[in-house]
Design a protein around this motif. Structure first.
Motif, PDB file in Angstrom:
ATOM      1  N   GLY A  26      -5.741   6.816   2.763  1.00  0.00           N
ATOM      2  CA  GLY A  26      -6.414   5.457   3.653  1.00  0.00           C
ATOM      3  C   GLY A  26      -5.757   5.467   4.653  1.00  0.00           C
TER       4      GLY A  26
ATOM      5  N   ARG B 182     -11.953  -0.201  -0.681  1.00  0.00           N
ATOM      6  CA  ARG B 182     -11.573   0.499   0.645  1.00  0.00           C
ATOM      7  C   ARG B 182     -11.573  -0.008   2.190  1.00  0.00           C
ATOM      8  NH1 ARG B 182     -12.897   6.830  -0.617  1.00  0.00           N
ATOM      9  NH2 ARG B 182     -14.426   5.685  -2.146  1.00  0.00           N
TER      10      ARG B 182
ATOM     11  N   TRP C  91      -5.160   5.844  -3.514  1.00  0.00           N
ATOM     12  CA  TRP C  91      -6.610   5.954  -2.566  1.00  0.00           C
ATOM     13  C   TRP C  91      -8.318   6.711  -2.807  1.00  0.00           C
ATOM     14  CZ3 TRP C  91      -7.517   1.728   1.140  1.00  0.00           C
ATOM     15  CH2 TRP C  91      -8.635   2.426   2.155  1.00  0.00           C
TER      16      TRP C  91
ATOM     17  N   THR D 158      -5.949  10.341   6.953  1.00  0.00           N
ATOM     18  CA  THR D 158      -6.608   9.220   6.540  1.00  0.00           C
ATOM     19  C   THR D 158      -7.936   9.394   5.374  1.00  0.00           C
ATOM     20  OG1 THR D 158      -8.163   9.128   8.465  1.00  0.00           O
ATOM     21  CG2 THR D 158      -5.787   8.374   8.895  1.00  0.00           C
TER      22      THR D 158
ATOM     23  N   TYR E 260       0.946  -1.164   0.224  1.00  0.00           N
ATOM     24  CA  TYR E 260       0.672   0.047  -0.303  1.00  0.00           C
ATOM     25  C   TYR E 260       0.701   1.176   0.247  1.00  0.00           C
ATOM     26  CZ  TYR E 260      -3.652  -3.550   1.282  1.00  0.00           C
ATOM     27  OH  TYR E 260      -4.915  -4.537   1.778  1.00  0.00           O
TER      28      TYR E 260
END
Length: 228
Positions: free
Chosen positions: A204, A88, A80, A200, A69
């Motif tokens: 992500g 997700r 993302w 985030t 990632y």
């Protein structure tokens, strides 16, 4: 409940005044048990940890799965946001299982004294003051007399509450408390970069862990160099 009796883990960063105190911690993930260990080492008399789920596992876990990632974030900044909702959700669940359902193994020896009392499968159903103390009734029938209550109940982004942003924050574009960021973590204010948990939403769940720090720093530095 009197002001100062209850506080969230995000606001409890100095444990000196908890020496000799009876502390109730509401919550049962990493913050709850980590704050319990820190408060215990500061000399609290008793720490009760109350949470609705079972006692979590404390084990060494591999974060190797995050590498792909992080590599994707470096190879294609903003990847993302291009993922489907289901993808997700799958990745977020993977992080939940490793980073929340399993807690850090190094906490084990720090939670072994008789200061600590765990109440899994339990919730607080009533809190009231009684002759200078706070009495908490638990759903299992137990009654605790405590001096302080610490809420380890999770975190949400709330950029306006960050003091050092001062007069800048009303110029930052926000969605659900999270800053809107470009592909290099730059906010709507040119030159203001925001990473970590606050990133985030756009990058992500791995941005909430130290594993992603080197990649985030790389993207920010590259952006700064382009601006120079």
């Amino acid at each position: 409940m009197s002001s100062g009796v209850g506080a969230h883990t995000g606001d409890v960063v100095d444990f000196e005044d908890l020496r000799g105190a009876r502390v109730l911690i509401v919550g049962g993930r990493q913050s709850a048990y980590e704050w319990a260990a820190l408060i215990g080492e500061q000399g609290a008399e008793r720490i009760d940890i109350v949470h609705r789920h079972d006692v979590p596992l404390f084990e060494r876990v591999s974060w190797k799965f995050v590498d792909d990632y992080v590599d994707s974030m470096l190879a294609a900044p903003g990847w993302w946001r291009a993922l489907s909702h289901s993808e997700r959700e799958r990745i977020a669940r993977q992080f939940w299982e490793v980073g929340r359902l399993t807690l850090e193994w190094w906490l084990i020896p720090r939670l072994v004294t008789d200061q600590f009392h765990r109440w899994p499968g339990t919730s607080v159903i009533d809190v009231r003051e009684n002759t200078g103390a706070v009495v908490a009734d638990l759903s299992n029938g137990e009654r605790l007399s405590v001096d302080r209550i610490i809420f380890a109940t999770g975190y949400k982004a709330n950029l306006p509450s960050v003091p050092y942003l001062g007069g800048l924050v009303d110029r930052v574009d926000l969605v659900d408390g999270f800053p809107v960021l470009d592909e290099a973590f730059q906010s709507s204010i040119a030159g203001l970069y925001i990473t970590g948990f606050a990133a985030t939403r756009d990058f992500g769940p791995f941005l909430g862990f130290t594993k992603a720090c080197p990649a985030a720093a790389t993207l920010i530095v590259e952006s700064l160099l382009r601006r120079a």
